[in-house]
Motif scaffolding. Structure first.
Motif, PDB file in Angstrom:
ATOM      1  N   CYS A  63       0.839  -1.200   0.000  1.00  0.00           N
ATOM      2  CA  CYS A  63       0.000   0.000   0.000  1.00  0.00           C
ATOM      3  C   CYS A  63       0.872   1.247   0.000  1.00  0.00           C
ATOM      4  N   ARG A  64       0.293   2.363  -0.392  1.00  0.00           N
ATOM      5  CA  ARG A  64       1.027   3.627  -0.481  1.00  0.00           C
ATOM      6  C   ARG A  64       0.652   4.527   0.675  1.00  0.00           C
ATOM      7  N   LEU A  65       1.661   5.000   1.379  1.00  0.00           N
ATOM      8  CA  LEU A  65       1.433   5.914   2.495  1.00  0.00           C
ATOM      9  C   LEU A  65       2.375   7.102   2.368  1.00  0.00           C
ATOM     10  N   PHE A  66       1.826   8.274   2.164  1.00  0.00           N
ATOM     11  CA  PHE A  66       2.613   9.513   2.087  1.00  0.00           C
ATOM     12  C   PHE A  66       3.798   9.381   1.132  1.00  0.00           C
ATOM     13  N   GLY A  67       3.460   8.905  -0.074  1.00  0.00           N
ATOM     14  CA  GLY A  67       4.459   8.869  -1.130  1.00  0.00           C
ATOM     15  C   GLY A  67       5.396   7.680  -1.087  1.00  0.00           C
ATOM     16  N   ARG A  68       5.200   6.783  -0.137  1.00  0.00           N
ATOM     17  CA  ARG A  68       6.089   5.631  -0.061  1.00  0.00           C
ATOM     18  C   ARG A  68       5.273   4.338  -0.170  1.00  0.00           C
ATOM     19  N   GLU A  69       5.787   3.408  -0.959  1.00  0.00           N
ATOM     20  CA  GLU A  69       5.149   2.099  -1.101  1.00  0.00           C
ATOM     21  C   GLU A  69       5.646   1.224   0.056  1.00  0.00           C
ATOM     22  N   ILE A  70       4.727   0.660   0.827  1.00  0.00           N
ATOM     23  CA  ILE A  70       5.153  -0.264   1.886  1.00  0.00           C
ATOM     24  C   ILE A  70       4.542  -1.636   1.624  1.00  0.00           C
ATOM     25  N   PRO A  71       5.231  -2.707   2.068  1.00  0.00           N
ATOM     26  CA  PRO A  71       4.852  -4.052   1.634  1.00  0.00           C
ATOM     27  C   PRO A  71       3.578  -4.600   2.264  1.00  0.00           C
ATOM     28  N   PRO A  87      15.991  -4.079  27.113  1.00  0.00           N
ATOM     29  CA  PRO A  87      17.098  -3.099  27.175  1.00  0.00           C
ATOM     30  C   PRO A  87      17.344  -2.386  25.844  1.00  0.00           C
ATOM     31  N   ASN A  88      17.056  -3.027  24.711  1.00  0.00           N
ATOM     32  CA  ASN A  88      17.300  -2.378  23.423  1.00  0.00           C
ATOM     33  C   ASN A  88      16.123  -1.509  22.963  1.00  0.00           C
ATOM     34  N   GLY A  89      15.009  -1.622  23.632  1.00  0.00           N
ATOM     35  CA  GLY A  89      13.868  -0.722  23.446  1.00  0.00           C
ATOM     36  C   GLY A  89      13.577  -0.347  22.005  1.00  0.00           C
ATOM     37  N   GLU A  90      13.462   0.960  21.780  1.00  0.00           N
ATOM     38  CA  GLU A  90      13.053   1.482  20.472  1.00  0.00           C
ATOM     39  C   GLU A  90      14.004   1.079  19.353  1.00  0.00           C
ATOM     40  N   VAL A  91      15.295   0.911  19.689  1.00  0.00           N
ATOM     41  CA  VAL A  91      16.256   0.518  18.642  1.00  0.00           C
ATOM     42  C   VAL A  91      15.862  -0.844  18.080  1.00  0.00           C
ATOM     43  N   ALA A  92      15.503  -1.760  18.972  1.00  0.00           N
ATOM     44  CA  ALA A  92      15.123  -3.107  18.526  1.00  0.00           C
ATOM     45  C   ALA A  92      13.821  -3.067  17.716  1.00  0.00           C
ATOM     46  N   SER A  93      12.830  -2.339  18.202  1.00  0.00           N
ATOM     47  CA  SER A  93      11.554  -2.363  17.469  1.00  0.00           C
ATOM     48  C   SER A  93      11.650  -1.600  16.156  1.00  0.00           C
ATOM     49  N   ALA A  94      12.414  -0.502  16.129  1.00  0.00           N
ATOM     50  CA  ALA A  94      12.575   0.227  14.864  1.00  0.00           C
ATOM     51  C   ALA A  94      13.314  -0.633  13.840  1.00  0.00           C
ATOM     52  N   ARG A  95      14.314  -1.368  14.308  1.00  0.00           N
ATOM     53  CA  ARG A  95      15.051  -2.245  13.377  1.00  0.00           C
ATOM     54  C   ARG A  95      14.161  -3.357  12.849  1.00  0.00           C
ATOM     55  N   ALA A  96      13.331  -3.901  13.728  1.00  0.00           N
ATOM     56  CA  ALA A  96      12.430  -4.980  13.301  1.00  0.00           C
ATOM     57  C   ALA A  96      11.443  -4.461  12.261  1.00  0.00           C
ATOM     58  N   ALA A  97      10.910  -3.263  12.488  1.00  0.00           N
ATOM     59  CA  ALA A  97       9.985  -2.681  11.508  1.00  0.00           C
ATOM     60  C   ALA A  97      10.712  -2.469  10.183  1.00  0.00           C
ATOM     61  N   ALA A  98      11.931  -1.952  10.249  1.00  0.00           N
ATOM     62  CA  ALA A  98      12.713  -1.695   9.032  1.00  0.00           C
ATOM     63  C   ALA A  98      12.957  -2.996   8.275  1.00  0.00           C
ATOM     64  N   ALA A  99      13.227  -4.066   9.003  1.00  0.00           N
ATOM     65  CA  ALA A  99      13.483  -5.354   8.347  1.00  0.00           C
ATOM     66  C   ALA A  99      12.259  -5.810   7.565  1.00  0.00           C
ATOM     67  N   GLN A 100      11.083  -5.403   8.027  1.00  0.00           N
ATOM     68  CA  GLN A 100       9.837  -5.754   7.323  1.00  0.00           C
ATOM     69  C   GLN A 100       9.422  -4.658   6.343  1.00  0.00           C
ATOM     70  N   GLY A 101      10.182  -3.577   6.272  1.00  0.00           N
ATOM     71  CA  GLY A 101       9.860  -2.465   5.368  1.00  0.00           C
ATOM     72  C   GLY A 101       8.693  -1.619   5.857  1.00  0.00           C
ATOM     73  N   LEU A 102       8.366  -1.712   7.146  1.00  0.00           N
ATOM     74  CA  LEU A 102       7.173  -1.035   7.674  1.00  0.00           C
ATOM     75  C   LEU A 102       7.552   0.209   8.465  1.00  0.00           C
ATOM     76  N   PRO A 103       6.706   1.247   8.440  1.00  0.00           N
ATOM     77  CA  PRO A 103       7.016   2.452   9.211  1.00  0.00           C
ATOM     78  C   PRO A 103       6.996   2.201  10.723  1.00  0.00           C
ATOM     79  N   PHE A 104       7.943   2.827  11.393  1.00  0.00           N
ATOM     80  CA  PHE A 104       8.009   2.793  12.854  1.00  0.00           C
ATOM     81  C   PHE A 104       7.730   4.204  13.353  1.00  0.00           C
ATOM     82  N   THR A 105       6.769   4.342  14.253  1.00  0.00           N
ATOM     83  CA  THR A 105       6.444   5.665  14.783  1.00  0.00           C
ATOM     84  C   THR A 105       7.110   5.837  16.145  1.00  0.00           C
ATOM     85  N   ALA A 106       8.030   6.786  16.227  1.00  0.00           N
ATOM     86  CA  ALA A 106       8.731   7.036  17.492  1.00  0.00           C
ATOM     87  C   ALA A 106       7.884   7.968  18.348  1.00  0.00           C
ATOM     88  N   SER A 107       7.688   7.609  19.609  1.00  0.00           N
ATOM     89  CA  SER A 107       6.930   8.449  20.542  1.00  0.00           C
ATOM     90  C   SER A 107       7.774   9.632  21.006  1.00  0.00           C
TER      91      SER A 107
END
Ligand code: FMN
Length: 357
Positions: A63-71, A87-107
């Motif tokens: 699907c397309r979200l704000f000009g970017r195609e995501i899987p 202990p790895n917190g947001e770094v771990a979840s952001a990396r996992a989202a990136a590995a799936q090509g999905l947006p990660f929203t940082a609080s």
């Protein structure tokens, strides 16, 4: 051996490793937690009228979200204080989202600064904003997010005050001395551990958000960066229309996972009126209670472009760090893929309201 078979199982695994205080902070909602349960019940109350003999041999979930195609139509919701889960917190979840090509929203209340999250992940990042009483602090946060290449500004509009999370009050919830809201300097109030007799979080958030925020401030916010503005926490047609009139590029139909106004309308129930009011003028997403691929299919059939996933990401993070979050996201994607095959829907456009009963 897979780490877990579904998003309920991983919650049990997370619960076994988290302190009761952390588990309650993550799982809990406002007051009697009626909306937490209602968000889920709204999905379970819908049945699927599947089509047969449709060629579903090739399926497209992108699907397309704000000009970017995501899987896949999945976005990681903003969740505060993730180093409380792992202990790895947001770094771990952001990396996992990136590995799936999905947006990660940082609080805004991440325990890792947005620059550190950017450095750890090459994937699409969105920034969730709470507007501080000191507008200079807000301006600075937005500028930092834009400079770090964040691709959307998600303004959370359902927290003029923080809801009463009675579990946190009972537990005297606060972050350990080693954790803080890393986007803020300590002198700007980045440390929600001061004992306060009740929830340390509640007193922290009270200092960090501005209850006077209103529609007239959106123009100012839009002017701070070129990031598309997304309003998160809208549940009414009139507010959705106003959001579009004020230049919002996106709306997240959400009641904050039942953590703010208890007995608020379930997000799924609010979705159709928002979709109708927006009438294609902005991207409509939703969150609250997404636990199965069929839930995603139901939200999309009611007109959402994508969904945000909240607590399950935390459960994956607590249970198995980055691999756990990756598994949560890939499970949900695979469940949606299977649901689409069985629904007779080869692509997201084929997820239409007639599939629901
Ligand atoms: C522990 C926790 C912390 C959250 N922190 C934030 C936050 O900092 N900003 C925000 O906009 N929403 C926050 N949310 C709400 C989520 O973004 C999302 O709306 C909600 O979790 C979706 O429901 P779900 O957990 O059933 O998927 C938080 C939710 C949880 C459970």
């Amino acid at each position: 051996m897979p780490l877990f078979h579904n998003l309920y199982e991983v919650e049990e695994q997370a619960r076994a490793v988290l302190s009761a205080q952390a588990y309650d902070y993550f799982a809990g909602g406002a007051n009697d937690e009626i909306t937490v349960a209602a968000n889920r019940r709204a999905f379970d109350a819908l049945s699927l009228r599947y089509r047969v003999l449709v060629d579903v041999s090739r399926r497209r979930l992108s699907c397309r979200l704000f000009g970017r195609e995501i899987p896949a139509p999945l976005v990681v919701a903003p969740i505060a204080f993730q180093r409380l889960a792992h202990p790895n917190g947001e770094v771990a979840s952001a990396r996992a989202a990136a590995a799936q090509g999905l947006p990660f929203t940082a609080s805004t209340f991440a325990t890792t600064s947005l620059e550190e999250i950017r450095a750890a992940s090459a994937g699409p990042l969105w920034f969730q904003l709470y507007v501080h009483e000191d507008r200079g602090i807000t301006q600075d946060l937005v500028a930092r997010a834009a400079a770090a290449g964040f691709e959307a500004l998600v303004l959370t509009v359902d927290v003029p005050e923080i809801g009463r999370r009675e579990r946190d009050e009972r537990n005297g919830f606060r972050l350990g001395a080693d954790l803080r809201a890393a986007n803020f300097l300590p002198q700007a109030g980045g440390a929600p551990h001061a004992p306060s007799g009740g929830s340390g979080l509640a007193s922290f958030v009270r200092r960090m958000r501005d209850a006077s925020l209103s529609w007239k401030d959106l123009e100012w916010l839009r002017g701070l960066s070129s990031m598309p503005l997304v309003l998160k926490g809208v549940v009414r047609a009139d507010d959705a229309k106003r959001a579009v009139d004020h230049g919002a590029a996106g709306i997240v139909v959400s009641n904050h996972g039942g953590r703010q106004l208890d007995t608020a309308i379930p997000s799924l129930q609010a979705l159709p009126e928002v979709v109708a009011a927006v009438d294609g003028g902005a991207v409509v997403m939703m969150d609250g209670g997404i636990r199965r691929g069929t839930d995603v299919a139901k939200a999309l059939a009611l007109g959402a472009r994508a969904v945000m996933v909240g607590r399950p990401v935390l459960w994956g993070l607590a249970a198995a760090g980055e691999a756990g979050v990756e598994r949560v996201l890939s499970l949900l994607r695979d469940e949606l893929d299977l649901a689409m095959a069985l629904l007779g829907a080869p692509d997201l456009a084929a997820l239409t309201p007639d599939l629901l009963a």
